[in-house]
Design an enzyme around this catalytic site. Structure first.
Site, mmCIF file in Angstrom:
data_model
loop_
_atom_site.group_PDB
_atom_site.id
_atom_site.type_symbol
_atom_site.label_atom_id
_atom_site.label_comp_id
_atom_site.label_asym_id
_atom_site.label_seq_id
_atom_site.Cartn_x
_atom_site.Cartn_y
_atom_site.Cartn_z
ATOM 1 N N LYS A 13 -19.320 10.329 4.161
ATOM 2 C CA LYS A 13 -20.999 10.209 4.271
ATOM 3 C C LYS A 13 -21.702 9.009 4.402
ATOM 4 O O LYS A 13 -22.270 8.722 5.431
ATOM 5 C CB LYS A 13 -21.522 11.159 3.147
ATOM 6 C CG LYS A 13 -21.018 12.451 2.845
ATOM 7 C CD LYS A 13 -21.664 13.380 1.537
ATOM 8 C CE LYS A 13 -21.286 12.758 0.329
ATOM 9 N NZ LYS A 13 -20.079 12.702 -0.060
ATOM 10 N N ARG A 88 -26.904 18.303 -4.294
ATOM 11 C CA ARG A 88 -25.449 18.654 -4.909
ATOM 12 C C ARG A 88 -25.363 19.866 -5.699
ATOM 13 O O ARG A 88 -24.350 20.071 -6.396
ATOM 14 C CB ARG A 88 -25.108 17.450 -5.572
ATOM 15 C CG ARG A 88 -24.136 16.512 -4.939
ATOM 16 C CD ARG A 88 -23.949 15.103 -5.894
ATOM 17 N NE ARG A 88 -22.757 14.256 -5.668
ATOM 18 C CZ ARG A 88 -22.833 13.140 -5.083
ATOM 19 N NH1 ARG A 88 -23.626 12.832 -4.527
ATOM 20 N NH2 ARG A 88 -21.487 12.475 -4.798
ATOM 21 N N ARG A 127 -11.518 2.758 -1.500
ATOM 22 C CA ARG A 127 -12.598 2.165 -1.129
ATOM 23 C C ARG A 127 -12.952 0.766 -1.644
ATOM 24 O O ARG A 127 -12.683 0.629 -2.857
ATOM 25 C CB ARG A 127 -13.756 3.208 -1.542
ATOM 26 C CG ARG A 127 -15.179 2.878 -1.153
ATOM 27 C CD ARG A 127 -16.088 4.136 -1.055
ATOM 28 N NE ARG A 127 -16.144 4.727 -2.398
ATOM 29 C CZ ARG A 127 -16.864 6.040 -2.328
ATOM 30 N NH1 ARG A 127 -17.495 6.480 -1.432
ATOM 31 N NH2 ARG A 127 -16.688 6.576 -3.569
ATOM 32 N N ARG A 160 -15.792 0.499 -7.020
ATOM 33 C CA ARG A 160 -16.727 1.307 -7.745
ATOM 34 C C ARG A 160 -16.111 1.557 -9.001
ATOM 35 O O ARG A 160 -14.811 2.204 -9.062
ATOM 36 C CB ARG A 160 -17.182 2.408 -6.982
ATOM 37 C CG ARG A 160 -18.325 1.899 -6.096
ATOM 38 C CD ARG A 160 -18.794 3.111 -5.356
ATOM 39 N NE ARG A 160 -18.826 4.405 -5.849
ATOM 40 C CZ ARG A 160 -19.594 5.424 -5.310
ATOM 41 N NH1 ARG A 160 -19.829 5.464 -3.923
ATOM 42 N NH2 ARG A 160 -19.596 6.660 -5.824
ATOM 43 N N ARG A 171 -14.587 13.995 -10.169
ATOM 44 C CA ARG A 171 -15.583 14.119 -9.236
ATOM 45 C C ARG A 171 -15.388 15.220 -8.491
ATOM 46 O O ARG A 171 -16.201 16.119 -7.976
ATOM 47 C CB ARG A 171 -15.787 12.953 -8.391
ATOM 48 C CG ARG A 171 -16.495 11.816 -9.616
ATOM 49 C CD ARG A 171 -16.374 10.369 -9.020
ATOM 50 N NE ARG A 171 -17.066 10.252 -7.858
ATOM 51 C CZ ARG A 171 -16.696 9.498 -6.717
ATOM 52 N NH1 ARG A 171 -15.790 8.350 -7.167
ATOM 53 N NH2 ARG A 171 -17.306 9.221 -5.799
#
Ligand code: ADP
Ligand code: AMP
Length: 215
Positions: A13, A88, A127, A160, A171
């Site tokens: 996203k 969400r 990431r 992160r 998550r």
């Protein structure tokens, strides 16, 4: 154009939003980025959000809805916006609808980026994000040409804290339970566009723009 970019954590996203918002000339509204900025600045919002984000839980709806409502009322959203990571939950989606009605705005489309769970795990744990400008990289799929520094601003790249394997699993479960029901929610409203997200970044962008009638 007023659009929502949906999909599980790691679907791409943020990556797609960077390109699409430039192409469509609309602001990028990412609740995750807003929370991370507040955490960095040590504001009361940041302190509260951090308690949830660190364990992979969702920040409570009242808090999240409040910041989006304020943001959407700003003048640069009049002509359009791209929401990334919001809504969400179903209550967030209902609150968004009310807010847009109050502002006399209407959603054009909801783009749902579809990627399998195994690929999401690889994307999230690899990431890397720029501390300076927030640009997103991946150690294997999108490495920075400047090593540990951002190609765009030279900022330091970091992982992160919620991209650790343990938090990522949580998550993805939270997504299945609380966010995935929004697929049917927007399908029922006739707004949903499903886009296969396991191709290259460029190919996914091309498919989204095509689905939006922009190519
Ligand atoms: P989201 O915002 O949905 O959580 P990101 O845009 O941050 O996801 O992407 C998650 C990770 O996957 C990042 O490291 C990014 O570089 C990488 N990525 C994004 N799109 C692709 C793609 N199409 N193919 C391979 N890796 C991708
Ligand atoms: P993201 O950057 O979209 O991956 O979001 C990172 C984290 O911020 C999430 O795991 C949540 O803890 C929190 N967050 C972001 N957006 C929302 C939202 N719409 N509702 C609740 N929590 C959110």
């Amino acid at each position: 154009m007023k659009i929502i970019l949906m999909g599980p954590p790691g679907a791409g996203k943020g990556t797609q939003a960077e390109v699409l918002t430039k192409e469509l000339n609309i602001p990028h509204i990412s609740t995750g980025d807003m929370f991370r900025k507040a955490i960095k600045e040590g504001t009361p919002l940041g302190v509260e959000a951090k308690r949830y984000i660190d364990s992979g839980k969702l920040v409570p709806d009242e808090v999240t809805v409040g910041i989006v409502k304020e943001r959407l009322a700003e003048p640069d959203c009049q002509a359009g916006f791209l929401l990334d990571g919001f809504p969400r939950t179903v209550p967030q989606a209902d609150a968004l609808e009310n807010t847009l009605n109050e502002l006399r705005m209407k959603l054009d489309k909801v783009i749902n980026i579809v990627v399998k769970r195994e690929a999401l795990l690889k994307r999230l744990t690899g990431r890397r994000v720029c501390k300076g400008c927030g640009a997103t990289y991946h150690v294997v799929f999108k490495p920075s040409q400047k090593g540990d520094q951002c190609e765009q601003c030279g900022g330091e790249l970091y992982q992160r804290s919620d991209d650790s394997e343990a938090v990522v699993a949580n998550r993805l479960n939270v997504y299945e339970q609380q966010t995935a029901p929004l697929i049917e929610y927007y399908q029922a409203k006739g707004l949903l566009l499903n886009i296969e997200g396991s191709d290259s970044v460029e190919e996914v962008t091309r498919k989204i723009l095509q689905a939006l009638g922009r190519e």
